[in-house]
Write a protein that holds these residues in place. Structure first.
Motif, short mmCIF file in Angstrom:
data_model
loop_
_atom_site.label_atom_id
_atom_site.label_comp_id
_atom_site.label_asym_id
_atom_site.label_seq_id
_atom_site.Cartn_x
_atom_site.Cartn_y
_atom_site.Cartn_z
N LYS A 58 52.65 26.10 25.86
CA LYS A 58 52.84 27.27 26.72
C LYS A 58 51.90 28.36 26.21
CE LYS A 58 56.58 30.29 28.36
NZ LYS A 58 58.03 30.62 28.17
N VAL A 59 50.88 28.67 27.01
CA VAL A 59 49.82 29.60 26.59
C VAL A 59 49.93 30.89 27.39
CG1 VAL A 59 47.34 29.95 26.35
CG2 VAL A 59 48.32 27.67 26.01
N ALA A 60 49.96 32.02 26.69
CA ALA A 60 49.98 33.31 27.37
C ALA A 60 48.60 33.58 27.97
CB ALA A 60 50.34 34.42 26.38
N VAL A 61 48.58 34.22 29.14
CA VAL A 61 47.33 34.48 29.83
C VAL A 61 47.33 35.92 30.36
CG1 VAL A 61 48.28 33.53 31.97
CG2 VAL A 61 45.80 33.70 31.68
N SER A 62 46.16 36.54 30.31
CA SER A 62 46.06 37.95 30.73
C SER A 62 44.68 38.22 31.30
CB SER A 62 46.32 38.87 29.52
OG SER A 62 46.03 40.22 29.84
N GLU A 63 44.62 39.03 32.35
CA GLU A 63 43.34 39.40 32.93
C GLU A 63 42.72 40.60 32.22
OE1 GLU A 63 43.59 39.89 37.12
OE2 GLU A 63 44.06 37.78 37.51
N ASN A 64 43.57 41.44 31.60
CA ASN A 64 43.04 42.63 30.93
C ASN A 64 43.01 42.50 29.41
OD1 ASN A 64 45.72 42.91 30.20
ND2 ASN A 64 46.09 44.78 31.38
N GLY A 65 43.43 41.34 28.89
CA GLY A 65 43.38 41.09 27.45
C GLY A 65 44.61 41.51 26.70
N MET A 66 45.57 42.20 27.36
CA MET A 66 46.78 42.65 26.68
C MET A 66 47.92 41.66 26.92
SD MET A 66 47.01 46.79 26.85
CE MET A 66 47.17 46.93 28.63
N PHE A 67 48.73 41.48 25.89
CA PHE A 67 49.87 40.54 25.94
C PHE A 67 51.13 41.25 25.45
CE2 PHE A 67 45.99 38.17 25.53
CZ PHE A 67 46.14 37.07 26.34
N PRO A 68 52.00 41.75 26.36
CA PRO A 68 51.97 41.62 27.81
C PRO A 68 50.90 42.50 28.46
CG PRO A 68 53.77 43.05 27.18
CD PRO A 68 53.19 42.52 25.90
N SER A 69 50.48 42.12 29.67
CA SER A 69 49.41 42.84 30.34
C SER A 69 49.85 44.24 30.78
CB SER A 69 48.91 42.04 31.55
OG SER A 69 49.97 41.78 32.46
N LYS A 70 51.15 44.44 30.97
CA LYS A 70 51.69 45.75 31.33
C LYS A 70 52.83 46.07 30.36
CE LYS A 70 50.55 45.33 36.24
NZ LYS A 70 51.08 45.32 37.63
N PRO A 71 52.48 46.65 29.18
CA PRO A 71 53.51 46.89 28.16
C PRO A 71 54.64 47.79 28.63
CG PRO A 71 51.43 47.96 27.57
CD PRO A 71 51.14 47.05 28.72
#
Length: 268
Positions: A58-71
């Motif tokens: 299970k790999v986290a994915v983000s378009e803006n590089g942040m994990f979570p993408s919307k903190p």
């Protein structure tokens, strides 16, 4: 903002670490502690493929590089994709071809990749039994928003570089910590790369500590210290971290009780 550089130390005895960093709850970068790790010369795509079995991960994915993408929406805003481990390793070998940022996060070495345990050595400063040992493999450019952990933490860098910013626990209100009653109590909604000072004006004056963690270096992050982690390398990057129960003595001091009280007020 008031910037402080995190100090670097080598050849620390356990007694020195206990007295100068663990009990005072003070971060430090430890150098020379990973020189005997086989991982430093072995770990990479070819070695993993020859040593580890393929499996669904299970790999986290983000378009803006942040994990979570919307903190501001909490940890639940993290998006994931299921893929074969071998496919993931092959994919991040060429991050310049990716249109998203990927992150294999906190995978337990004892439970998921026990074959790798002989390639690392737990720090001599951990006296608690059975620390949690995690593997992190990112495609580069990965960012973990400001948060704190509920355990003391050693972050060990195997490949690539990470910029880490830390804030004292007493800064919780100035970091606009989410409610202590929520599932996201240890997460700040602030976007460190592009802070909105109209919403988070107190953040302008928050003192912070900073370091760039190089391969072969290990960062001690004390319990409850807020930290922001940015993988500044643009290639596949590997880290190991240890969560463990550190000294509790500091939290029964006057300052420790004050800090715990301030944490209890967060989000109010």
């Amino acid at each position: 903002m008031n910037r402080n550089e995190i100090g670097r130390r080598s050849n620390l005895s356990y007694e020195q670490f206990l007295k100068e960093y663990l009990i005072p709850s003070k971060p430090v970068v430890l150098t020379g502690v990973m020189e005997d790790w086989p991982a430093m010369s072995k770990w990479g795509t070819d070695y993993f493929k020859s040593t580890l079995g393929n499996q669904k991960v299970k790999v986290a994915v983000s378009e803006n590089g942040m994990f979570p993408s919307k903190p501001e929406l909490g940890w639940q805003a993290t998006d994931y994709e299921q893929m074969d481990f071998y496919d993931y390793l092959s994919m991040i070998e060429n991050p310049e071809k990716l249109n998203k940022i990927y992150y294999l996060q906190h995978k337990s070495l004892p439970d998921v990749f026990p074959e790798l345990l002989n390639d690392i050595q737990s720090p001599i400063y951990i006296k608690s039994p059975n620390p949690t040992i995690n593997l992190w493999i990112g495609s580069g450019g990965n960012i973990t928003p400001i948060h704190y952990d509920f355990s003391s933490n050693f972050l060990a860098q195997v490949t690539g570089k990470k910029k880490v910013i830390l804030f004292e626990p007493s800064q919780s209100r100035n970091l606009y910590a989410l409610s202590v009653r929520s599932k996201n109590a240890n997460l700040s909604p602030i976007n460190t790369l592009n802070p909105d000072f109209s919403k988070h004006s107190k953040y302008k004056d928050v003192p912070y500590y900073e370091c760039t963690l190089e391969p072969g270096e290990m960062l001690f992050i004390p319990l409850f210290w807020w930290h922001w982690v940015n993988t500044i390398s643009r290639e596949a990057t590997i880290s190991v971290n240890y969560w463990w129960n550190g000294a509790i003595k500091p939290w029964f001091s006057k300052q420790g009780i004050k800090t715990l009280y301030l944490l209890s007020l967060q989000g109010k």
